[in-house]
Design a protein around this motif. Structure first.
Motif, mmCIF file in Angstrom:
data_model
loop_
_atom_site.group_PDB
_atom_site.id
_atom_site.type_symbol
_atom_site.label_atom_id
_atom_site.label_comp_id
_atom_site.label_asym_id
_atom_site.label_seq_id
_atom_site.Cartn_x
_atom_site.Cartn_y
_atom_site.Cartn_z
ATOM 1 N N THR A 1 -3.351 2.996 -6.722
ATOM 2 C CA THR A 1 -4.739 2.640 -6.444
ATOM 3 C C THR A 1 -5.219 1.497 -7.344
ATOM 4 O OG1 THR A 1 -5.571 4.249 -8.051
ATOM 5 C CG2 THR A 1 -5.238 5.023 -5.792
ATOM 6 N N GLU B 1 1.035 5.563 -1.218
ATOM 7 C CA GLU B 1 0.277 6.747 -1.598
ATOM 8 C C GLU B 1 0.323 6.963 -3.115
ATOM 9 O OE1 GLU B 1 0.043 11.568 -0.620
ATOM 10 O OE2 GLU B 1 1.548 10.298 0.374
ATOM 11 N N GLU C 1 0.841 -1.188 0.000
ATOM 12 C CA GLU C 1 0.000 0.000 0.000
ATOM 13 C C GLU C 1 0.881 1.245 0.000
ATOM 14 O OE1 GLU C 1 -3.028 0.101 -0.529
ATOM 15 O OE2 GLU C 1 -3.797 -1.906 -0.061
#
Length: 236
Positions: A121, A118, A116
């Motif tokens: 997605t 930033e 994960e």
């Protein structure tokens, strides 16, 4: 042969190179691809192969071609000396797999493991490989090479593009539709053995073939970027 791919591709977002593969290279690639039916990365319909993921790992000859001096000399014009192939996919269209693809951008990369991070997605997993949409800044610094094993024209689903659409960043579905209303698409007829370079963010599509026959393409993606947070391109 294009002398400076950077100059050719900057404005429209794509460029074609004639007589890129020899007949001997094409026949060898067809032979190598025909031996891959046992892998989960191979997609078939009615016994015919119409797609193969993870070609860089499954077919050493494709990786060798992707890293060859002939290809590298062009790719480094655009991405710099650190450019490397990070994914390769095989596509075909046949009477049994005569699919169409609506206008879209190539927004996904493959990575070795899910972390994960930033800006990364829409995680998915296909053929046991993690796929993710990275920040647009990474996609803007990538380029794809499509090697054509067959002629592609309007009868068998050749690629259609919106020139210069790669300059608009990541687009929503509505934004792509608005772009289509304001701009005319261009059909990219390609001959057997030719190469087609394109930016992933270039809006493109392909129709079903009106006279479907083989439209075999090896699609290779390149990047010179290091991904953040320990992420690594799967095919690098």
């Amino acid at each position: 042969m294009i002398k400076n791919l950077q100059a050719e591709i900057d404005e429209p977002g794509f460029a074609k190179v004639s007589s890129f593969l020899s007949e001997n290279q094409i026949e060898k690639l067809i032979l190598y691809l025909s031996k891959l039916k046992v892998y989960s990365a191979v997609r078939e319909k009615n016994g015919a192969t119409y797609g193969i993921r993870n070609l860089l790992n499954l077919v050493p000859e494709v990786k060798k071609l992707a890293e060859s001096e002939k290809v590298k000399g062009l790719i480094t014009d655009v991405l710099g000396e650190n450019a490397k192939p990070v994914r390769a996919i095989f596509f075909d269209k046949t009477p049994d797999a005569n699919w169409k693809v609506p206008f879209h951008q190539d927004l996904t990369i493959t990575v070795r493991e899910k972390r994960e991070t930033e800006g990364f997605t829409a995680w998915t997993k296909k053929a046991e490989i993690h796929h993710v949409q990275p920040p647009v800044s990474i996609l803007e610094k990538m380029i794809a090479l499509r090697l054509h094993i067959d002629d592609a024209d309007e009868t068998n689903g050749a690629l259609k593009v919106i020139p210069e659409s790669h300059k608009n960043g990541r687009l929503s579905a509505d934004e792509i539709q608005n772009l289509l209303k304001a701009n005319k698409s261009e059909l990219c007829g390609i001959k057997r053995g030719e190469a087609f370079f394109m930016r992933p963010l270039l809006v493109h599509a392909s129709s079903k073939g009106t006279n479907p026959k083989h439209r075999r393409v090896i699609h290779i993606e390149y990047s010179a970027e290091n991904l953040p947070n320990g992420l690594e391109f799967y095919g690098s």
